[in-house]
Motif scaffolding. Sequence first.
Motif, PDB file in Angstrom:
ATOM      1  N   ALA A  87      13.220   4.353  19.147  1.00  0.00           N
ATOM      2  CA  ALA A  87      12.178   3.391  18.780  1.00  0.00           C
ATOM      3  C   ALA A  87      11.014   4.145  18.161  1.00  0.00           C
ATOM      4  O   ALA A  87      10.799   5.321  18.457  1.00  0.00           O
ATOM      5  N   PRO A  88      10.263   3.510  17.268  1.00  0.00           N
ATOM      6  CA  PRO A  88       9.112   4.177  16.644  1.00  0.00           C
ATOM      7  C   PRO A  88       8.131   4.679  17.692  1.00  0.00           C
ATOM      8  O   PRO A  88       7.794   3.955  18.628  1.00  0.00           O
ATOM      9  N   PRO A  89       7.675   5.936  17.590  1.00  0.00           N
ATOM     10  CA  PRO A  89       6.693   6.457  18.545  1.00  0.00           C
ATOM     11  C   PRO A  89       5.354   5.770  18.351  1.00  0.00           C
ATOM     12  O   PRO A  89       5.072   5.203  17.304  1.00  0.00           O
ATOM     13  N   GLU A  90       4.540   5.820  19.370  1.00  0.00           N
ATOM     14  CA  GLU A  90       3.208   5.225  19.291  1.00  0.00           C
ATOM     15  C   GLU A  90       2.161   6.298  19.575  1.00  0.00           C
ATOM     16  O   GLU A  90       1.576   6.354  20.657  1.00  0.00           O
ATOM     17  N   PRO A  91       1.942   7.187  18.594  1.00  0.00           N
ATOM     18  CA  PRO A  91       0.968   8.267  18.801  1.00  0.00           C
ATOM     19  C   PRO A  91      -0.443   7.719  18.947  1.00  0.00           C
ATOM     20  O   PRO A  91      -0.782   6.685  18.371  1.00  0.00           O
ATOM     21  N   ALA A  92      -1.249   8.429  19.728  1.00  0.00           N
ATOM     22  CA  ALA A  92      -2.622   7.979  19.953  1.00  0.00           C
ATOM     23  C   ALA A  92      -3.446   8.072  18.681  1.00  0.00           C
ATOM     24  O   ALA A  92      -4.380   7.309  18.485  1.00  0.00           O
ATOM     25  N   THR A  96      -1.610  13.497  16.247  1.00  0.00           N
ATOM     26  CA  THR A  96      -0.404  13.550  17.069  1.00  0.00           C
ATOM     27  C   THR A  96       0.825  13.232  16.233  1.00  0.00           C
ATOM     28  O   THR A  96       1.880  13.862  16.389  1.00  0.00           O
ATOM     29  N   ALA A  97       0.695  12.271  15.329  1.00  0.00           N
ATOM     30  CA  ALA A  97       1.815  11.895  14.471  1.00  0.00           C
ATOM     31  C   ALA A  97       2.230  13.058  13.569  1.00  0.00           C
ATOM     32  O   ALA A  97       3.427  13.328  13.396  1.00  0.00           O
ATOM     33  N   VAL A  98       1.264  13.754  13.003  1.00  0.00           N
ATOM     34  CA  VAL A  98       1.571  14.890  12.134  1.00  0.00           C
ATOM     35  C   VAL A  98       2.209  16.020  12.939  1.00  0.00           C
ATOM     36  O   VAL A  98       3.161  16.663  12.483  1.00  0.00           O
ATOM     37  N   GLU A  99       1.695  16.265  14.137  1.00  0.00           N
ATOM     38  CA  GLU A  99       2.279  17.322  14.973  1.00  0.00           C
ATOM     39  C   GLU A  99       3.712  16.978  15.350  1.00  0.00           C
ATOM     40  O   GLU A  99       4.590  17.855  15.365  1.00  0.00           O
ATOM     41  N   GLN A 100       3.971  15.723  15.667  1.00  0.00           N
ATOM     42  CA  GLN A 100       5.341  15.301  15.976  1.00  0.00           C
ATOM     43  C   GLN A 100       6.251  15.504  14.775  1.00  0.00           C
ATOM     44  O   GLN A 100       7.404  15.943  14.919  1.00  0.00           O
ATOM     45  N   LEU A 101       5.751  15.191  13.589  1.00  0.00           N
ATOM     46  CA  LEU A 101       6.516  15.401  12.364  1.00  0.00           C
ATOM     47  C   LEU A 101       6.868  16.872  12.200  1.00  0.00           C
ATOM     48  O   LEU A 101       8.025  17.222  11.933  1.00  0.00           O
ATOM     49  N   ALA A 102       5.879  17.748  12.384  1.00  0.00           N
ATOM     50  CA  ALA A 102       6.088  19.180  12.191  1.00  0.00           C
ATOM     51  C   ALA A 102       7.069  19.753  13.207  1.00  0.00           C
ATOM     52  O   ALA A 102       8.009  20.474  12.855  1.00  0.00           O
ATOM     53  N   VAL A 124      19.441  12.715  -1.842  1.00  0.00           N
ATOM     54  CA  VAL A 124      20.012  11.377  -1.868  1.00  0.00           C
ATOM     55  C   VAL A 124      19.486  10.647  -0.643  1.00  0.00           C
ATOM     56  O   VAL A 124      19.652  11.103   0.488  1.00  0.00           O
ATOM     57  N   LEU A 125      18.835   9.530  -0.851  1.00  0.00           N
ATOM     58  CA  LEU A 125      18.159   8.826   0.238  1.00  0.00           C
ATOM     59  C   LEU A 125      19.106   7.878   0.951  1.00  0.00           C
ATOM     60  O   LEU A 125      19.358   6.756   0.503  1.00  0.00           O
ATOM     61  N   GLY A 126      19.611   8.354   2.104  1.00  0.00           N
ATOM     62  CA  GLY A 126      20.472   7.535   2.929  1.00  0.00           C
ATOM     63  C   GLY A 126      19.681   6.843   4.021  1.00  0.00           C
ATOM     64  O   GLY A 126      18.460   6.999   4.130  1.00  0.00           O
ATOM     65  N   PRO A 127      20.358   6.089   4.879  1.00  0.00           N
ATOM     66  CA  PRO A 127      19.680   5.324   5.936  1.00  0.00           C
ATOM     67  C   PRO A 127      18.838   6.182   6.873  1.00  0.00           C
ATOM     68  O   PRO A 127      17.699   5.811   7.199  1.00  0.00           O
ATOM     69  N   SER A 128      19.362   7.313   7.312  1.00  0.00           N
ATOM     70  CA  SER A 128      18.617   8.152   8.263  1.00  0.00           C
ATOM     71  C   SER A 128      17.403   8.789   7.598  1.00  0.00           C
ATOM     72  O   SER A 128      16.334   8.893   8.211  1.00  0.00           O
ATOM     73  N   THR A 129      17.560   9.213   6.359  1.00  0.00           N
ATOM     74  CA  THR A 129      16.437   9.817   5.644  1.00  0.00           C
ATOM     75  C   THR A 129      15.313   8.802   5.449  1.00  0.00           C
ATOM     76  O   THR A 129      14.126   9.106   5.672  1.00  0.00           O
ATOM     77  N   LEU A 130      15.672   7.595   5.055  1.00  0.00           N
ATOM     78  CA  LEU A 130      14.658   6.561   4.858  1.00  0.00           C
ATOM     79  C   LEU A 130      14.010   6.157   6.177  1.00  0.00           C
ATOM     80  O   LEU A 130      12.801   5.910   6.236  1.00  0.00           O
ATOM     81  N   ARG A 131      14.805   6.085   7.235  1.00  0.00           N
ATOM     82  CA  ARG A 131      14.229   5.716   8.530  1.00  0.00           C
ATOM     83  C   ARG A 131      13.268   6.793   9.001  1.00  0.00           C
ATOM     84  O   ARG A 131      12.225   6.504   9.595  1.00  0.00           O
ATOM     85  N   GLY A 132      13.601   8.062   8.741  1.00  0.00           N
ATOM     86  CA  GLY A 132      12.702   9.142   9.106  1.00  0.00           C
ATOM     87  C   GLY A 132      11.381   9.039   8.372  1.00  0.00           C
ATOM     88  O   GLY A 132      10.310   9.236   8.955  1.00  0.00           O
ATOM     89  N   LEU A 133      11.440   8.723   7.076  1.00  0.00           N
ATOM     90  CA  LEU A 133      10.221   8.570   6.299  1.00  0.00           C
ATOM     91  C   LEU A 133       9.419   7.370   6.782  1.00  0.00           C
ATOM     92  O   LEU A 133       8.183   7.429   6.869  1.00  0.00           O
ATOM     93  N   GLU A 134      10.109   6.302   7.136  1.00  0.00           N
ATOM     94  CA  GLU A 134       9.425   5.112   7.655  1.00  0.00           C
ATOM     95  C   GLU A 134       8.675   5.428   8.952  1.00  0.00           C
ATOM     96  O   GLU A 134       7.531   4.978   9.149  1.00  0.00           O
ATOM     97  N   LEU A 135       9.293   6.207   9.821  1.00  0.00           N
ATOM     98  CA  LEU A 135       8.642   6.580  11.076  1.00  0.00           C
ATOM     99  C   LEU A 135       7.423   7.464  10.824  1.00  0.00           C
ATOM    100  O   LEU A 135       6.399   7.330  11.495  1.00  0.00           O
ATOM    101  N   CYS A 136       7.542   8.369   9.842  1.00  0.00           N
ATOM    102  CA  CYS A 136       6.389   9.207   9.483  1.00  0.00           C
ATOM    103  C   CYS A 136       5.232   8.337   9.014  1.00  0.00           C
ATOM    104  O   CYS A 136       4.084   8.511   9.445  1.00  0.00           O
ATOM    105  N   LEU A 137       5.546   7.403   8.133  1.00  0.00           N
ATOM    106  CA  LEU A 137       4.503   6.546   7.576  1.00  0.00           C
ATOM    107  C   LEU A 137       3.882   5.646   8.631  1.00  0.00           C
ATOM    108  O   LEU A 137       2.688   5.332   8.570  1.00  0.00           O
TER     109      LEU A 137
END
Length: 248
Positions: A87-92, A96-102, A124-137
């Motif tokens: 599930a999408p994380p809920e950083p404070a 925190t979000a950038v540190e989790q990404l790194a 090539v942007l597959g489902p997992s790659t796009l979901r990862g970017l969505e979570l970052c955003l």
Amino acid sequence: MTTSSLELLWGTGERPSRGPKPGLTLDRIVTAAVAVADAEGLDAVSMRRVSTELGVGTMSLYRYVPGKTELLDLMLDRVQSESLPDAPPEPANWRTAVEQLARGHLALYRAHPWLLKVNEARSVLGPSTLRGLELCLSGLKGEHGMGLSDHETISVIVTVQSYVAGMARMEIQTAEAAKETGVSDEDFWEGQRPFLERAMASGDYPHMAQLAEDTFSREDDQFAFGLDRLLDGFETLVNARRAEADAG
């Protein structure tokens, strides 16, 4: 980028219509390929080698994957999925979000060192790659986000990923050098000590000669140090953008 890779990643490609070996699936093929890359490096991955690992004829794989190029695209998307939470994380906050990404990307490189040898300039942007970017955003542009423009936000992600790749490359290459030569990192540098001591005593390198003996100690968390400095720099930009918004 190939259309066949996208069709396979998004499940829109044709499936084998006849003659597949019972139990052989695209998922098993990708899993076997990743296992070979993890154990022996990317150069060891070939359609023939993967088919051998699965106990099938090489031509059986071509019923599922057109070739190694498409197989690599599938492998990349597969390993990306490993670092994604259920599930999408809920950083404070955005820091925190950038540190989790790194740290998530660092863990990915440590688990799959062969990723550093892949040219991802045209991923090539597959489902997992796009979901990862969505979570970052979601962490950078959500309620507690950075308040930056879309271009700046993507630049933050690129900057962090580039930093992590550089640090991971240094760490992994150090481990590979010790494995390939049989000489530990400590013994390697100790072998240079007599030459370095003479160089320092020559007076030609005054600033280096003044460095403390533990300057290059591995005990310091250089990754955390660099990441904190990146975060501090981003915070300066975030504060500037907020000041501009308040003034407006």
